[in-house]
Design an enzyme around this catalytic site. Structure first.
Site, PDB file in Angstrom:
ATOM      1  N   ASP A  27       0.832  -1.203   0.000  1.00  0.00           N
ATOM      2  CA  ASP A  27       0.000   0.000   0.000  1.00  0.00           C
ATOM      3  C   ASP A  27       0.873   1.263   0.000  1.00  0.00           C
ATOM      4  O   ASP A  27       1.969   1.264   0.562  1.00  0.00           O
ATOM      5  CB  ASP A  27      -0.895  -0.035   1.249  1.00  0.00           C
ATOM      6  CG  ASP A  27      -2.152   0.784   1.060  1.00  0.00           C
ATOM      7  OD1 ASP A  27      -2.321   1.375  -0.022  1.00  0.00           O
ATOM      8  OD2 ASP A  27      -2.949   0.839   1.999  1.00  0.00           O
ATOM      9  N   GLY A  30       0.466   5.261  -4.581  1.00  0.00           N
ATOM     10  CA  GLY A  30      -0.049   6.542  -5.068  1.00  0.00           C
ATOM     11  C   GLY A  30       0.487   7.700  -4.243  1.00  0.00           C
ATOM     12  O   GLY A  30       0.939   8.721  -4.792  1.00  0.00           O
ATOM     13  N   SER A  72      -6.983  -6.125  -6.092  1.00  0.00           N
ATOM     14  CA  SER A  72      -8.147  -6.719  -5.411  1.00  0.00           C
ATOM     15  C   SER A  72      -9.378  -6.650  -6.312  1.00  0.00           C
ATOM     16  O   SER A  72      -9.401  -5.906  -7.305  1.00  0.00           O
ATOM     17  CB  SER A  72      -8.422  -5.957  -4.113  1.00  0.00           C
ATOM     18  OG  SER A  72      -8.996  -4.703  -4.412  1.00  0.00           O
ATOM     19  N   ASN A  75     -10.352  -3.167  -6.729  1.00  0.00           N
ATOM     20  CA  ASN A  75      -9.490  -2.217  -7.463  1.00  0.00           C
ATOM     21  C   ASN A  75     -10.022  -1.862  -8.856  1.00  0.00           C
ATOM     22  O   ASN A  75      -9.572  -0.900  -9.465  1.00  0.00           O
ATOM     23  CB  ASN A  75      -8.052  -2.743  -7.574  1.00  0.00           C
ATOM     24  CG  ASN A  75      -7.282  -2.633  -6.274  1.00  0.00           C
ATOM     25  OD1 ASN A  75      -6.395  -3.437  -5.990  1.00  0.00           O
ATOM     26  ND2 ASN A  75      -7.595  -1.638  -5.463  1.00  0.00           N
ATOM     27  N   LEU A 202      -7.137  -5.604   6.907  1.00  0.00           N
ATOM     28  CA  LEU A 202      -6.817  -6.728   6.010  1.00  0.00           C
ATOM     29  C   LEU A 202      -7.334  -6.511   4.591  1.00  0.00           C
ATOM     30  O   LEU A 202      -6.857  -7.151   3.652  1.00  0.00           O
ATOM     31  CB  LEU A 202      -7.392  -8.036   6.557  1.00  0.00           C
ATOM     32  CG  LEU A 202      -6.792  -8.535   7.867  1.00  0.00           C
ATOM     33  CD1 LEU A 202      -7.426  -9.866   8.259  1.00  0.00           C
ATOM     34  CD2 LEU A 202      -5.285  -8.711   7.743  1.00  0.00           C
ATOM     35  N   SER A 203      -8.320  -5.638   4.446  1.00  0.00           N
ATOM     36  CA  SER A 203      -8.870  -5.336   3.110  1.00  0.00           C
ATOM     37  C   SER A 203      -9.180  -6.595   2.295  1.00  0.00           C
ATOM     38  O   SER A 203      -8.799  -6.695   1.132  1.00  0.00           O
ATOM     39  CB  SER A 203      -7.908  -4.424   2.330  1.00  0.00           C
ATOM     40  OG  SER A 203      -7.761  -3.200   2.993  1.00  0.00           O
ATOM     41  N   GLU A 214       1.110 -13.281  12.344  1.00  0.00           N
ATOM     42  CA  GLU A 214       1.479 -12.049  13.038  1.00  0.00           C
ATOM     43  C   GLU A 214       1.246 -10.905  12.060  1.00  0.00           C
ATOM     44  O   GLU A 214       1.569 -11.027  10.868  1.00  0.00           O
ATOM     45  CB  GLU A 214       2.966 -12.078  13.435  1.00  0.00           C
ATOM     46  CG  GLU A 214       3.301 -13.107  14.486  1.00  0.00           C
ATOM     47  CD  GLU A 214       2.611 -12.828  15.820  1.00  0.00           C
ATOM     48  OE1 GLU A 214       2.429 -11.661  16.179  1.00  0.00           O
ATOM     49  OE2 GLU A 214       2.238 -13.809  16.491  1.00  0.00           O
TER      50      GLU A 214
HETATM   51  C1  FPP Z   1      -1.790  -0.004  -3.513  1.00  0.00           C
HETATM   52  O1  FPP Z   1      -1.287   1.322  -3.431  1.00  0.00           O
HETATM   53  C2  FPP Z   1      -1.181  -0.714  -4.637  1.00  0.00           C
HETATM   54  C3  FPP Z   1      -1.839  -1.342  -5.644  1.00  0.00           C
HETATM   55  C4  FPP Z   1      -3.305  -1.414  -5.733  1.00  0.00           C
HETATM   56  C5  FPP Z   1      -1.102  -1.978  -6.766  1.00  0.00           C
HETATM   57  C6  FPP Z   1       0.069  -2.800  -6.335  1.00  0.00           C
HETATM   58  C7  FPP Z   1       0.783  -3.292  -7.532  1.00  0.00           C
HETATM   59  C8  FPP Z   1       2.117  -3.248  -7.704  1.00  0.00           C
HETATM   60  C9  FPP Z   1       3.077  -2.770  -6.694  1.00  0.00           C
HETATM   61  C10 FPP Z   1       2.699  -3.782  -8.956  1.00  0.00           C
HETATM   62  C11 FPP Z   1       3.042  -5.211  -8.738  1.00  0.00           C
HETATM   63  C12 FPP Z   1       3.584  -5.808  -9.943  1.00  0.00           C
HETATM   64  C13 FPP Z   1       3.546  -7.130 -10.222  1.00  0.00           C
HETATM   65  C14 FPP Z   1       4.214  -7.609 -11.430  1.00  0.00           C
HETATM   66  C15 FPP Z   1       2.831  -8.115  -9.401  1.00  0.00           C
HETATM   67  P1  FPP Z   1      -2.268   2.523  -3.716  1.00  0.00           P
HETATM   68  O2  FPP Z   1      -2.281   2.782  -5.169  1.00  0.00           O
HETATM   69  O3  FPP Z   1      -3.603   2.214  -3.129  1.00  0.00           O
HETATM   70  O4  FPP Z   1      -1.586   3.694  -2.963  1.00  0.00           O
HETATM   71  P2  FPP Z   1      -2.325   4.897  -2.209  1.00  0.00           P
HETATM   72  O5  FPP Z   1      -3.103   4.268  -1.072  1.00  0.00           O
HETATM   73  O6  FPP Z   1      -1.202   5.751  -1.740  1.00  0.00           O
HETATM   74  O7  FPP Z   1      -3.202   5.573  -3.210  1.00  0.00           O
END
Ligand code: FPP
Length: 261
Positions: A27, A30, A72, A75, A202-203, A214
């Site tokens: 997380d 962004g 998810s 998402n 846990l979302s 843990e």
């Molecule tokens: C949550 O941060 C992140 C995601 C929904 C995407 C996670 C995906 C990756 C890191 C890429 C993984 C790549 C592979 C190949 C598996 P957010 O966007 O919700 O962040 P924020 O809460 O700050 O907006």
């Protein structure tokens, strides 16, 4: 933390008491990007690099399984450009990294409702799973279009089907029967969950599998979660007193059944 040589397990950590399966909720991508006046996708790109190194770190340090929450079922509500970028990123990473991951002995699994993904992505994922099926260095699972409640409903449906066909009686249904029907069926449950960016929930991630894990929360954004940050999480894990509902002190192993339940 002595971060001078993180290629090998830091001396602060006991190799005998490492988690055998780590799950991560990645997380803060962004927010990491916004802080740098960059578009959100830049955070996902950096997050993917961090994840790639974490897989290698697990191999270097002797942690046999890692599961990451990449996308998810909720998402899909994000702006379509971001969803498209993430889907393209999964495919690109797979195409670029598969050979190397395979060479390093990484077994790749994708868990979630994969039918909801594009046919091309489904095919690339299926090929990657097939190609790496026999690898044993690290089992790396990526949760895509994953929802824990949906997974449980599907598992119940499968067990109910067995009852309906007369393969199982109602009274016989065990935890094991249900667990076998999960996307992760057969993989030992995580013993440590890490969530970054200060959020503490846990979302809908691995609701069954995390029953005894843990939980470790850190304020670091995922794109900053490097080996030193991982080592800190492991130090905290090793300081925890894992009793599995009993009264035993730390250092005394839990019954094997509970380690996988
Ligand atoms: C949550 O941060 C992140 C995601 C929904 C995407 C996670 C995906 C990756 C890191 C890429 C993984 C790549 C592979 C190949 C598996 P957010 O966007 O919700 O962040 P924020 O809460 O700050 O907006």
């Amino acid at each position: 933390m002595n971060a001078s040589n993180l290629k090998t397990l830091p001396i602060e950590l006991d190799a005998q008491r490492l988690p055998q399966h780590v799950a991560v909720i990645m997380d803060g991508n962004g927010r990491w990007a916004s802080k740098r006046h960059m578009p959100r996708i830049a955070g996902h790109r950096q997050g993917a690099k961090i994840l790639k190194d974490l897989v290698r770190c697990c191999k270097d340090w002797g942690i046999p399984a890692l599961t990451a929450y990449a996308f998810s079922t909720e998402n899909w509500r994000r702006p379509s450009e971001e969803v498209d970028f993430l889907m393209a990123l999964f495919e690109k990473m797979l195409r670029h990294e598969l050979k190397e991951l395979d060479r390093e002995g990484v077994r790749l699994s994708f868990i979630g409702d994969l039918n909801g993904l594009s046919p091309t992505l489904q095919q690339v994922m299926a090929d990657a799973m097939e190609q790496t099926r026999e690898n044993t260095a690290v089992h790396f699972s990526v949760a895509v279009n994953y929802g824990g409640r949906h997974e449980l409903v599907e598992a119940c449906r499968s067990v109910a089907g067995k009852v309906q066909r007369g393969e199982l009686s109602l009274g016989e249904i065990s935890e094991d029967d249900l667990e076998q029907q999960l996307y992760s069926g057969g993989t030992p449950c995580p013993d440590l969950l890490i969530r970054t960016s200060g959020e503490q929930r846990l979302s809908n991630f691995l609701l069954w599998q995390l029953a005894y894990a843990e939980l470790y929360f850190t304020d670091a954004f995922w794109p900053d979660f490097d080996r030193a940050a991982f080592a800190e999480a492991l130090v905290e894990f090793q300081a925890r007193d894992r009793r599995f509902g009993g009264l035993k002190d730390k250092g005394i192993p839990a019954p094997a059944a509970l380690l996988t339940a």
